[in-house]
Design a protein around this motif. Structure first.
Motif, PDB file in Angstrom:
ATOM      1  N   PRO A  74      19.869  -2.336  -5.530  1.00  0.00           N
ATOM      2  CA  PRO A  74      19.317  -1.412  -6.524  1.00  0.00           C
ATOM      3  C   PRO A  74      18.530  -0.296  -5.842  1.00  0.00           C
ATOM      4  O   PRO A  74      17.784  -0.539  -4.889  1.00  0.00           O
ATOM      5  N   ALA A  75      18.725   0.929  -6.332  1.00  0.00           N
ATOM      6  CA  ALA A  75      17.969   2.064  -5.788  1.00  0.00           C
ATOM      7  C   ALA A  75      16.518   2.008  -6.240  1.00  0.00           C
ATOM      8  O   ALA A  75      15.611   2.430  -5.521  1.00  0.00           O
ATOM      9  N   ARG A  76      16.291   1.506  -7.448  1.00  0.00           N
ATOM     10  CA  ARG A  76      14.952   1.275  -7.984  1.00  0.00           C
ATOM     11  C   ARG A  76      14.974  -0.060  -8.713  1.00  0.00           C
ATOM     12  O   ARG A  76      16.011  -0.464  -9.226  1.00  0.00           O
ATOM     13  N   LEU A 123       9.812  -2.476  -7.468  1.00  0.00           N
ATOM     14  CA  LEU A 123       9.857  -3.449  -6.385  1.00  0.00           C
ATOM     15  C   LEU A 123      10.749  -3.026  -5.220  1.00  0.00           C
ATOM     16  O   LEU A 123      10.822  -3.744  -4.220  1.00  0.00           O
ATOM     17  N   VAL A 124      11.395  -1.871  -5.311  1.00  0.00           N
ATOM     18  CA  VAL A 124      12.049  -1.297  -4.131  1.00  0.00           C
ATOM     19  C   VAL A 124      11.037  -0.460  -3.356  1.00  0.00           C
ATOM     20  O   VAL A 124      10.683  -0.771  -2.219  1.00  0.00           O
ATOM     21  N   TYR A 174      15.988  -3.091   9.095  1.00  0.00           N
ATOM     22  CA  TYR A 174      15.385  -3.058   7.768  1.00  0.00           C
ATOM     23  C   TYR A 174      16.354  -2.763   6.633  1.00  0.00           C
ATOM     24  O   TYR A 174      16.156  -3.235   5.502  1.00  0.00           O
ATOM     25  N   VAL A 175      17.439  -2.015   6.879  1.00  0.00           N
ATOM     26  CA  VAL A 175      18.261  -1.511   5.781  1.00  0.00           C
ATOM     27  C   VAL A 175      18.829  -2.635   4.923  1.00  0.00           C
ATOM     28  O   VAL A 175      18.678  -2.643   3.695  1.00  0.00           O
ATOM     29  N   THR A 176      19.495  -3.589   5.540  1.00  0.00           N
ATOM     30  CA  THR A 176      20.123  -4.643   4.741  1.00  0.00           C
ATOM     31  C   THR A 176      19.088  -5.588   4.135  1.00  0.00           C
ATOM     32  O   THR A 176      19.309  -6.137   3.049  1.00  0.00           O
ATOM     33  N   THR A 177      17.947  -5.766   4.801  1.00  0.00           N
ATOM     34  CA  THR A 177      16.923  -6.669   4.272  1.00  0.00           C
ATOM     35  C   THR A 177      16.300  -6.120   2.999  1.00  0.00           C
ATOM     36  O   THR A 177      15.962  -6.878   2.085  1.00  0.00           O
ATOM     37  N   VAL A 178      16.139  -4.806   2.928  1.00  0.00           N
ATOM     38  CA  VAL A 178      15.661  -4.184   1.686  1.00  0.00           C
ATOM     39  C   VAL A 178      16.567  -4.597   0.531  1.00  0.00           C
ATOM     40  O   VAL A 178      16.099  -5.012  -0.546  1.00  0.00           O
ATOM     41  N   ASN A 179      17.871  -4.498   0.744  1.00  0.00           N
ATOM     42  CA  ASN A 179      18.825  -4.803  -0.318  1.00  0.00           C
ATOM     43  C   ASN A 179      18.893  -6.290  -0.615  1.00  0.00           C
ATOM     44  O   ASN A 179      19.127  -6.687  -1.767  1.00  0.00           O
ATOM     45  N   LEU A 180      18.698  -7.134   0.397  1.00  0.00           N
ATOM     46  CA  LEU A 180      18.655  -8.574   0.156  1.00  0.00           C
ATOM     47  C   LEU A 180      17.485  -8.924  -0.765  1.00  0.00           C
ATOM     48  O   LEU A 180      17.647  -9.674  -1.739  1.00  0.00           O
TER      49      LEU A 180
END
Length: 409
Positions: free
Chosen positions: A395-397, A139-140, A243-249
């Motif tokens: 999470p990286a993955r 899901l990443v 996009y960077v922080t939204t991926v992690n959110l």
């Protein structure tokens, strides 16, 4: 307070997976702590909520890295385009910051962002259509990453084929661990990103459209409210921060739910709690970790501790957002928590401009995953999840399984 700075052990997988026991100890030991953070840099951590909230609006704490006394901070910027990158809204203070922010703020109002909801939902469903038949996904890579990359790419008029490139360059520029990354690798990524942005701006100048970059080019060419360096830096900032922080959110929020099955069940039963849930994910384990950097313009007294001029100060939002003086039972994930004035988006004049868009994407992404992926579960033991080191957390993955289904009609 200890005279020796505490080391944040970014090479320790256990710390990356759960830094909060150490953070709790630091907060309990004192409101201001010297620490060695990502890249081996020394900083003063502000660990308590009340002090952090005040510091984010303190004009004595600058966003301009040129106010820092540690030469390694400036050295992280590429020498060939250092001045251009220093023109970023993220690194500026008033009056430049006020002027730059005003130029883009209309694109990120709550009303304008709400108008993006149908398109964000469409992208979300298309990405999930590609994985639901398989019954498993990362899901990443399959979802949390391409969703905000696509949204910000469309907002800025970036062709779809180019988005993987700027994502790869961004990863190279932002990676942080216990030591500073290889300057040659970082500089090459900066050069490629700068060349791409410059070329893209020229393309948009020749063929303007109804997008934010075309408006910014007009502000430079016709109204002279934006210098060329500022235009390049603004484009770079919007691409990266968009996009960077939204991926992690998104990924971090789903990971938190999987680690708390009671909260997962509650959110499935009561989807109207999604906005509150997103705020709780931001407070409980937000994407900026340990916090937000500033630089002391002069000697600054905070909670009885004198921070010297030129020092790097980190308003440790990840620590402050679990301060029991502000949040009852702060180490508990509670999507029904009401008063949730977290610091994950900052505070004051530098409050995150993209917060409405991040919230929208987080709500749509997480809500749609819960609707469309029944029996969602981690595909690996929780201890096998790997987390990004330093500065930006997530999470990286995120390998998961679920009951397979079909695409939406």
């Amino acid at each position: 307070m200890s005279r020796q700075p505490v080391l944040l052990p970014y090479s320790d997988p256990a710390f990356l997976a759960d830094p909060f026991p150490l953070y709790r100890r630091l907060r309990e030991e004192g409101p201001v702590r010297r620490a060695v953070i990502a890249g081996g840099l020394e900083a003063w951590l502000i660990t308590r909520y009340e002090d952090g909230l005040a510091a984010l609006s303190d004009p004595r704490l600058s966003s301009d890295v040129r106010d820092a006394s540690d030469p390694r901070l400036l050295a992280q910027l590429p020498a060939f385009e250092r001045e251009s990158m220093m023109s970023s809204m993220l690194r500026s203070d008033p009056p430049d910051h006020t002027r730059l922010r005003r130029l883009v703020s209309k694109a990120f109002t709550a009303r304008r962002v709400a108008g993006l909801r149908p398109r964000v939902q469409e992208i979300t469903d298309r990405l999930l259509d590609a994985v639901v038949p398989a019954g498993r996904a990362d899901l990443v890579a399959d979802f949390a990453l391409p969703l905000p990359v696509t949204v910000i790419g469309e907002l800025l008029g970036v062709p779809g084929d180019d988005r993987q490139d700027f994502q790869r360059w961004t990863d190279a520029m932002l990676v942080r661990g216990e030591t500073l990354p290889d300057p040659a690798v970082v500089n090459e990524a900066w050069q490629r990103m700068h060349a791409y942005v410059t070329k893209h701006l020229e393309t948009k100048r020749a063929r303007p459209g109804d997008d934010l970059l075309s408006a910014l080019i007009s502000a430079h060419d016709e109204e002279q409210r934006l210098s060329q360096d500022e235009l390049i830096a603004m484009t770079f900032l919007l691409l990266v921060a968009g996009y960077v922080t939204t991926v992690n959110l998104i990924a971090g929020g789903i990971a938190a739910l999987l680690a708390h099955p009671g909260q997962l069940s509650l959110l499935r039963e009561r989807p109207e709690l999604l906005p509150d849930a997103v705020e709780e994910f931001l407070r409980y384990d937000g994407p900026v970790n340990p916090g937000i950097a500033r630089f002391a313009r002069e000697d600054v007294d905070i909670a009885g501790v004198t921070i010297p001029r030129g020092a790097t100060v980190v308003i440790a939002s990840a620590i402050a957002d679990r301060d029991p003086a502000r949040f009852p039972d702060p180490d508990r994930l509670d999507i029904t928590r009401g008063d949730n004035g977290h610091l994950a988006f900052g505070h004051g004049i530098h409050y995150c401009l993209g917060a409405p868009l991040a919230r929208l994407e987080g709500e749509i992404a997480i809500g749609t995953v819960l609707r469309r992926l029944p029996d969602l579960a981690l595909a690996v033991p929780p201890a096998e999840l790997t987390w990004r080191p330093g500065g930006l957390r997530g999470p990286a993955r995120l390998p998961v399984t679920f009951t397979p289904g079909g695409p939406m009609a």
